[in-house]
Design a protein around this motif. Structure first.
Motif, PDB file in Angstrom:
ATOM      1  N   TYR A  56       0.833  -1.194   0.000  1.00 39.56           N
ATOM      2  CA  TYR A  56       0.000   0.000   0.000  1.00 39.56           C
ATOM      3  C   TYR A  56       0.872   1.250   0.000  1.00 39.56           C
ATOM      4  O   TYR A  56       2.039   1.212   0.395  1.00 39.56           O
ATOM      5  N   GLU A  57       0.281   2.350  -0.425  1.00 40.86           N
ATOM      6  CA  GLU A  57       0.960   3.633  -0.290  1.00 40.86           C
ATOM      7  C   GLU A  57       1.120   3.934   1.202  1.00 40.86           C
ATOM      8  O   GLU A  57       0.227   3.614   2.000  1.00 40.86           O
ATOM      9  N   PRO A  58       2.227   4.548   1.607  1.00 43.68           N
ATOM     10  CA  PRO A  58       2.484   4.764   3.039  1.00 43.68           C
ATOM     11  C   PRO A  58       1.357   5.461   3.797  1.00 43.68           C
ATOM     12  O   PRO A  58       0.976   5.033   4.888  1.00 43.68           O
ATOM     13  N   ASN A  59       0.790   6.531   3.224  1.00 43.38           N
ATOM     14  CA  ASN A  59      -0.263   7.236   3.950  1.00 43.38           C
ATOM     15  C   ASN A  59      -1.546   6.400   4.023  1.00 43.38           C
ATOM     16  O   ASN A  59      -2.302   6.483   4.997  1.00 43.38           O
ATOM     17  N   GLN A  63      -3.298   5.134   7.535  1.00 39.68           N
ATOM     18  CA  GLN A  63      -4.712   5.350   7.820  1.00 39.68           C
ATOM     19  C   GLN A  63      -5.377   4.060   8.294  1.00 39.68           C
ATOM     20  O   GLN A  63      -6.168   4.059   9.247  1.00 39.68           O
ATOM     21  N   ILE A  64      -5.034   2.945   7.670  1.00 41.39           N
ATOM     22  CA  ILE A  64      -5.625   1.652   8.044  1.00 41.39           C
ATOM     23  C   ILE A  64      -5.227   1.267   9.469  1.00 41.39           C
ATOM     24  O   ILE A  64      -6.066   0.849  10.276  1.00 41.39           O
ATOM     25  N   LYS A  69      -6.425   1.062  15.502  1.00 40.31           N
ATOM     26  CA  LYS A  69      -6.041   1.305  16.896  1.00 40.31           C
ATOM     27  C   LYS A  69      -6.790   2.463  17.554  1.00 40.31           C
ATOM     28  O   LYS A  69      -6.987   2.459  18.773  1.00 40.31           O
ATOM     29  N   LEU A  70      -7.187   3.471  16.763  1.00 37.99           N
ATOM     30  CA  LEU A  70      -7.657   4.709  17.389  1.00 37.99           C
ATOM     31  C   LEU A  70      -9.009   5.194  16.870  1.00 37.99           C
ATOM     32  O   LEU A  70      -9.367   6.350  17.083  1.00 37.99           O
ATOM     33  N   ARG A  71      -9.767   4.318  16.227  1.00 35.14           N
ATOM     34  CA  ARG A  71     -11.054   4.767  15.677  1.00 35.14           C
ATOM     35  C   ARG A  71     -12.020   5.228  16.762  1.00 35.14           C
ATOM     36  O   ARG A  71     -12.931   6.007  16.486  1.00 35.14           O
ATOM     37  N   GLN A  78      -9.311  13.548  11.576  1.00 38.39           N
ATOM     38  CA  GLN A  78      -8.064  13.538  12.358  1.00 38.39           C
ATOM     39  C   GLN A  78      -7.154  12.406  11.911  1.00 38.39           C
ATOM     40  O   GLN A  78      -5.940  12.580  11.780  1.00 38.39           O
ATOM     41  N   ILE A  79      -7.742  11.238  11.663  1.00 37.13           N
ATOM     42  CA  ILE A  79      -6.943  10.090  11.202  1.00 37.13           C
ATOM     43  C   ILE A  79      -6.310  10.393   9.851  1.00 37.13           C
ATOM     44  O   ILE A  79      -5.130  10.102   9.618  1.00 37.13           O
TER      45      ILE A  79
END
Length: 222
Positions: A56-59, A63-64, A69-71, A78-79
């Protein structure tokens, strides 16, 4: 209560072993379109995840993992912002919500490893120390207690002392301590291991390795 404090060692590490569980690896592999994680050898899961992430692309990958972890703590906006910022800055050291910095560190380092350095390399400190009361029996201490007791051995340049001078040195509440200290473990209530960001405590911050400290009862706020 008076304590004799001995700071034995500080290890600087790129990752904290044991943070990511096998269940985390399996769940994340699924999110990166590798559905066979549950049937793979446990020992191969970290490497499989690294390979799956790197497709995947780094960004996108950031995001995944952040959503996983933080949804429950961050909005989609924000994510999305953090997933881009992480490629440029050590967000885990700068994020204003201190209680999220530890999780952001672990996410950052998972991505740093998978992409072989495309993300900034943050570091953690594992502080090994003992806290022995001069009288009475040792009691299990909190993150707040421990930081207050370590205060006398820290340089005035230490970031905690600069940002929270009153909280760390006086008998007033220090709620930020729970976010600064990522892990605090002890088997005997005397010898402790503390995990935090190198940004909060590092080897250069220690001015005294053996000293005495007083832990006072926190005054209730009126």
């Amino acid at each position: 209560m008076n304590y004799q404090v001995v700071i034995k060692n500080i290890d600087t590490v790129n990752e904290v072993e044991g943070y990511w569980s096998y269940e985390d690896f399996i769940q994340l592999l699924g999110k990166f379109n590798y559905p066979d994680g549950a049937t793979a050898e446990k020992s191969s899961l970290p490497e499989l995840l690294e390979m799956a992430i790197s497709d995947y692309e780094p960004n996108e990958a950031a995001q995944i993992v952040l959503e996983y972890k933080l949804r429950d703590h961050l909005s989609d906006g924000q994510i999305g912002q953090i997933s881009n910022d992480m490629l440029i800055d050590k967000v885990c050291e700068e994020y204003p919500e201190i209680h999220l910095q530890g999780t952001l560190f672990h996410v950052n380092q998972l991505l740093f490893k998978a992409y072989n350095g495309k993300f900034p390399n943050a570091k953690a400190s594992i502080v090994h120390f003992s806290l022995q009361p001069t009288e009475g029996e040792a009691q299990k201490l909190t993150a707040e207690n421990v930081l207050k007791l370590l205060n006398n051995g820290l340089s005035d340049r230490n970031l905690i002392k600069r940002l929270f001078e009153n909280q760390i040195s006086q008998n007033i509440p220090f709620p930020e301590a729970e976010g600064i200290v990522w892990e605090l473990t002890t088997e005997d209530n005397v010898n402790y291991n503390l995990v935090t960001s190198e940004n909060w405590i590092n080897k250069e911050d220690i001015t005294e390795s053996e000293f005495e400290s007083v832990l006072e009862e926190i005054e209730d706020e009126v």
